[in-house]
Design an enzyme around this catalytic site. Structure first.
Site, PDB file in Angstrom:
ATOM      1  N   GLY A  52       7.718   2.087  -1.693  1.00 32.79           N
ATOM      2  CA  GLY A  52       6.254   2.189  -2.180  1.00 32.79           C
ATOM      3  C   GLY A  52       5.823   3.667  -1.630  1.00 32.79           C
ATOM      4  O   GLY A  52       4.751   4.204  -1.222  1.00 32.79           O
ATOM      5  N   THR A 108       5.057   6.417  -3.276  1.00 31.22           N
ATOM      6  CA  THR A 108       4.096   6.924  -4.101  1.00 31.22           C
ATOM      7  C   THR A 108       2.461   6.155  -4.088  1.00 31.22           C
ATOM      8  O   THR A 108       1.836   6.167  -4.912  1.00 31.22           O
ATOM      9  CB  THR A 108       4.584   7.261  -5.499  1.00 31.22           C
ATOM     10  OG1 THR A 108       4.883   5.898  -6.082  1.00 31.22           O
ATOM     11  CG2 THR A 108       5.796   8.170  -5.337  1.00 31.22           C
ATOM     12  N   GLY A 109       2.573   5.205  -2.974  1.00 29.13           N
ATOM     13  CA  GLY A 109       1.443   4.401  -2.909  1.00 29.13           C
ATOM     14  C   GLY A 109       0.293   4.713  -2.079  1.00 29.13           C
ATOM     15  O   GLY A 109       0.603   5.722  -1.316  1.00 29.13           O
ATOM     16  N   ASP A 110      -0.762   4.005  -2.315  1.00 26.68           N
ATOM     17  CA  ASP A 110      -1.917   4.622  -1.456  1.00 26.68           C
ATOM     18  C   ASP A 110      -1.781   4.490  -0.140  1.00 26.68           C
ATOM     19  O   ASP A 110      -2.398   5.220   0.646  1.00 26.68           O
ATOM     20  CB  ASP A 110      -3.071   3.605  -2.027  1.00 26.68           C
ATOM     21  CG  ASP A 110      -4.342   3.929  -1.509  1.00 26.68           C
ATOM     22  OD1 ASP A 110      -4.698   5.170  -2.333  1.00 26.68           O
ATOM     23  OD2 ASP A 110      -5.119   3.423  -0.806  1.00 26.68           O
ATOM     24  N   LYS A 142       0.320  -7.396   4.979  1.00 27.47           N
ATOM     25  CA  LYS A 142      -0.200  -8.545   4.469  1.00 27.47           C
ATOM     26  C   LYS A 142      -0.486  -8.212   2.788  1.00 27.47           C
ATOM     27  O   LYS A 142      -0.847  -7.131   2.640  1.00 27.47           O
ATOM     28  CB  LYS A 142      -1.254  -9.055   5.214  1.00 27.47           C
ATOM     29  CG  LYS A 142      -2.568  -8.084   5.380  1.00 27.47           C
ATOM     30  CD  LYS A 142      -3.653  -8.494   4.414  1.00 27.47           C
ATOM     31  CE  LYS A 142      -4.361  -7.296   3.759  1.00 27.47           C
ATOM     32  NZ  LYS A 142      -5.243  -6.611   4.271  1.00 27.47           N
ATOM     33  N   GLU A 160     -17.826  -2.561   5.103  1.00 25.50           N
ATOM     34  CA  GLU A 160     -17.393  -1.243   4.519  1.00 25.50           C
ATOM     35  C   GLU A 160     -18.278  -0.902   3.466  1.00 25.50           C
ATOM     36  O   GLU A 160     -19.106  -1.721   2.863  1.00 25.50           O
ATOM     37  CB  GLU A 160     -16.134  -1.896   3.869  1.00 25.50           C
ATOM     38  CG  GLU A 160     -15.079  -2.238   4.966  1.00 25.50           C
ATOM     39  CD  GLU A 160     -13.647  -2.403   4.051  1.00 25.50           C
ATOM     40  OE1 GLU A 160     -12.885  -1.279   4.156  1.00 25.50           O
ATOM     41  OE2 GLU A 160     -13.575  -3.487   3.476  1.00 25.50           O
ATOM     42  N   ASP A 167      -8.358 -10.832   2.322  1.00 22.31           N
ATOM     43  CA  ASP A 167      -7.982  -9.651   2.460  1.00 22.31           C
ATOM     44  C   ASP A 167      -8.530  -9.186   4.073  1.00 22.31           C
ATOM     45  O   ASP A 167      -7.849  -8.388   4.674  1.00 22.31           O
ATOM     46  CB  ASP A 167      -9.045  -8.755   1.798  1.00 22.31           C
ATOM     47  CG  ASP A 167      -8.589  -7.181   1.614  1.00 22.31           C
ATOM     48  OD1 ASP A 167      -7.519  -6.878   1.664  1.00 22.31           O
ATOM     49  OD2 ASP A 167      -9.442  -6.351   1.877  1.00 22.31           O
ATOM     50  N   HIS A 204      -7.348  -9.932   9.897  1.00 23.65           N
ATOM     51  CA  HIS A 204      -8.137  -8.973  10.894  1.00 23.65           C
ATOM     52  C   HIS A 204      -9.117  -9.628  11.772  1.00 23.65           C
ATOM     53  O   HIS A 204      -9.178  -9.501  12.919  1.00 23.65           O
ATOM     54  CB  HIS A 204      -8.693  -7.664  10.001  1.00 23.65           C
ATOM     55  CG  HIS A 204      -7.931  -7.031   9.398  1.00 23.65           C
ATOM     56  ND1 HIS A 204      -6.455  -6.950   9.521  1.00 23.65           N
ATOM     57  CD2 HIS A 204      -8.294  -6.278   7.883  1.00 23.65           C
ATOM     58  CE1 HIS A 204      -5.914  -6.021   8.502  1.00 23.65           C
ATOM     59  NE2 HIS A 204      -6.955  -5.714   7.747  1.00 23.65           N
ATOM     60  N   LYS A 234     -17.745  -5.761   1.276  1.00 21.30           N
ATOM     61  CA  LYS A 234     -17.498  -4.366   0.492  1.00 21.30           C
ATOM     62  C   LYS A 234     -18.610  -4.025   0.024  1.00 21.30           C
ATOM     63  O   LYS A 234     -19.553  -4.835  -0.333  1.00 21.30           O
ATOM     64  CB  LYS A 234     -16.125  -4.461  -0.339  1.00 21.30           C
ATOM     65  CG  LYS A 234     -15.114  -4.475   0.262  1.00 21.30           C
ATOM     66  CD  LYS A 234     -13.721  -4.043  -0.611  1.00 21.30           C
ATOM     67  CE  LYS A 234     -12.470  -4.326  -0.081  1.00 21.30           C
ATOM     68  NZ  LYS A 234     -12.013  -3.344   1.190  1.00 21.30           N
TER      69      LYS A 234
END
Ligand code: BG6
Length: 458
Positions: free
Chosen positions: A10, A12-14, A141, A209, A228, A233, A319
Site C-alpha cells: 500500500g 501509494t496509499g493515503d 483495522k 472531527e 471506524d 479507538h 465527522k
C-alpha cells in the site's frame, strides 16, 4: 546488511503518504533509526524512485512533525526504494524475495497498509519468502473484511509468524495524552482515591472531527462511525480510563473492563445508542446515494463492576462536526446541592492538556464561585518537541519488538462482537439514523441519551 527494513504494502496509499512516511522521517531526524535502514513501499504504479520521491515530498513536508530541510530530506530519500509489484499475484513474491536477497536485513517490519481483502494474499505471499526472516507484521483495522475472516486470518498469522510478531495497531494508543490518563490518575492522590463510583458521577468521551469521509467513501460506507472509531479507538480510551490498576498489564486490564461492559441483553437500545449521518454524506464520492451508514455515533455504556457500577460512560464521535476535538471529561459528584461538581478534562487533541474546575469562595463575599485551572501541554515548546506523533511512537515500538501497546486479538474479538450486537439491536428496533447539519456538535436528538445527567454536551 540492513539493520532494519520496512516493507509497506500500500505504498501509494493515503496512510503511507499522510502518516507512515512522515513518521519515519521524524524518527530519522531524531536519530531513532539505525544507520542502515531501508524503506520499501510497494505499489502497482510504474514509478521510478525519482517519480516516487516527487510524489511523497509534499506529503512529508506537510505532515512531518519536524521541520523538513531539503538536504535532510534528500538523505532520507536514499533509504527509500519503491518496488513495483502486483501483490495479489502470488508469483510476484518471488521477485520481492530476490530483491531482499540483494538487500538483506536483520529486522523485517511488514506493514499491511491496504484494505483487509488483501491481507490473506499478502500473508500467503510473505510466508513463502526465504529472505524475509521472522517478519513483524503490522495490521491496521479493520483486521478482516468480516468478523469471521478476521478471526480466521488472526489464527493464520499467529500460526505462520508467531503471536508475538503480530502488531495490531490502534494509533490512539500512541497518543501522548491517552497514555497520560494513566499517569494523571496514578501519580496524583487527588485523583487516585476518587477514581470510582463513589466520587465520579459520569464520564464523557468525545471525538469530533471537522473532516468528512474525504476519498475513503468505499471503506467508510461499510464501516460507519461505530466500526471506524468506537469499536477501536474510543473503547480503548474508555477502557484505559476505567482500568482497575493503572500500573498493571494494559492488555489484561483493558480486556477485563471490556468483559464487564453491561451485557447487551440487559440494555434498552433506545437508551444506549443513537446514530446520525451528516447532511450531504450521500453525495460523497464512492458512497451509496441511499446509504444509511452512520457518520455519528453516541453511546451510553455501563461497566458492571465494583468500581464503576451505575456510572454512565458517554461516548460520541462524528465527522463534519463544528470542531476537531478529542477529550475525556470526568464530572465528579456534587458534594452538596448548592455547589458545582468538580470537573476534570483530559484534552487529547488538538490541544493537549488538563483542565480542572473547582470551587472557591467568591472574593469579598461569602458565596461560592467556580475557578478553573487550565494546563496546556503543547503550549510548552520543549514538551511539544518531545512528544512523538502517534504513528512515530507505534512504528518505533514495533521496530524494537515492544508489542505491549498493540492490541491482542481477544480484545478486538470482544469489542467487535459487542459493537455488532448493538448495531443489530438498533436496526432490529427500526431506530432512525438522524440527519444532522454539517458543522454541528451532535444530532440534537442525542440529548435523549444524556439529559438525565447533564443539560448540554458542548
Ligand atoms: C482513523 C479513522 O482510524 O482515525 C479515521 O479511520 C479518523 O476515520 C482517524 O479520521 C482519526 O485519527 P486522528 O489521529 O486524526 O484523531
Amino acid at each position: 546488511m540492513n539493520k532494519l527494513t520496512l516493507t509497506i504494502f500500500g505504498g501509494t496509499g493515503d496512510l503511507t503518504y499522510r502518516k507512515l512516511l512522515p513518521a519515519m522521517y521524524n524518527l530519522y531526524i531524531k536519530n531513532q533509526l539505525p544507520k542502515e535502514f531501508l524503506i520499501t513501499p510497494i505499489g502497482r504504479r510504474d514509478y521510478t524512485d525519482t517519480d516516487y520521491q516527487g510524489v511523497i515530498e509534499p506529503w512529508i513536508s506537510e505532515f512531518a512533525q519536524v521541520k523538513v530541510k531539503d538536504e535532510q530530506l534528500q538523505a532520507f530519500f536514499e533509504h527509500i526504494h519503491y518496488f513495483r509489484m502486483d501483490f495479489t499475484t502470488q508469483s510476484q513474491y518471488q521477485l520481492l524475495d530476490q530483491y531482499y536477497e540483494a538487500h538483506p536485513s536483520e529486522n523485517h517490519v511488514v506493514y499491511y497498509a491496504v484494505a483487509p481483502d488483501f491481507f490473506e494474499g499478502i500473508t500467503d505471499g510473505v510466508s513463502t519468502m526465504e529472505n524475509m526472516h521472522e517478519p513483524k507484521i503490522v495490521l491496521e483495522k479493520p483486521f478482516g473484511a468480516s468478523f469471521e475472516l478476521a478471526k480466521f486470518l488472526s489464527k493464520k498469522l499467529e500460526t505462520l509468524f508467531g503471536s508475538n510478531h503480530i502488531y495490531r495497531i490502534d494509533h490512539y494508543l500512541g497518543k501522548e495524552m491517552v497514555r497520560n490518563i494513566l499517569t494523571i490518575r496514578d501519580a496524583n492522590l487527588l485523583f487516585k482515591n476518587v477514581w470510582n463510583k463513589d466520587s465520579i458521577d459520569h464520564v464523557q468521551i468525545s471525538a469530533l472531527e471537522e473532516v468528512g469521509v474525504e476519498t475513503r467513501g468505499n471503506y467508510y460506507d461499510h464501516a460507519g462511525a461505530l466500526k471506524d472509531m468506537v469499536q477501536n479507538h474510543l473503547l480503548q480510551i474508555m477502557s484505559i480510563v476505567a482500568v482497575d490498576d493503572p500500573t498493571g498489564n494494559m492488555n489484561e486490564q483493558q480486556l477485563a473492563v471490556l468483559k464487564q461492559l453491561r451485557s447487551v441483553d440487559k440494555l434498552k437500545i433506545q437508551d444506549t445508542l443513537l446514530l446520525g449521518q451528516y447532511d450531504g454524506y450521500r453525495q460523497e464520492l464512492h458512497v451509496d446515494p441511499a446509504s444509511t451508514i452512520e457518520t455519528f455515533a453516541g453511546l451510553k455504556l455501563f461497566i458492571d463492576n465494583e468500581r464503576w457500577q451505575g456510572v454512565p460512560f458517554y461516548i460520541r464521535t462524528g465527522k463534519k462536526m463544528a470542531r476537531r476535538e478529542i477529550e475525556v471529561k470526568i464530572t465528579f459528584k456534587r458534594q452538596r446541592e448548592d455547589v458545582d461538581p468538580n470537573v476534570l478534562v483530559i484534552k487529547i487533541q488538538p490541544t493537549e492538556g488538563v483542565y480542572l474546575e473547582f470551587n472557591i469562595k467568591t472574593p469579598g463575599e461569602d458565596s461560592i464561585t467556580k475557578a478553573q485551572m487550565d494546563f496546556c501541554q503543547n503550549c510548552n515548546l520543549i514538551f511539544k518537541l518531545n512528544t512523538p506523533e502517534a504513528y512515530e511512537r507505534m512504528l518505533h515500538a514495533c521496530m524494537i519488538g515492544d508489542n505491549s501497546w498493540f492490541t491482542k486479538w481477544e480484545m478486538i474479538e470482544y469489542s467487535w462482537e459487542y459493537i455488532d450486537a448493538l448495531k443489530q439491536m438498533y436496526s432490529d428496533a427500526n431506530l432512525p439514523v438522524y440527519t444532522y447539519p454539517q458543522g454541528s456538535v451532535e444530532p440534537k436528538e442525542l440529548s435523549q441519551l444524556y439529559h438525565k445527567d447533564f443539560e448540554q454536551w458542548n
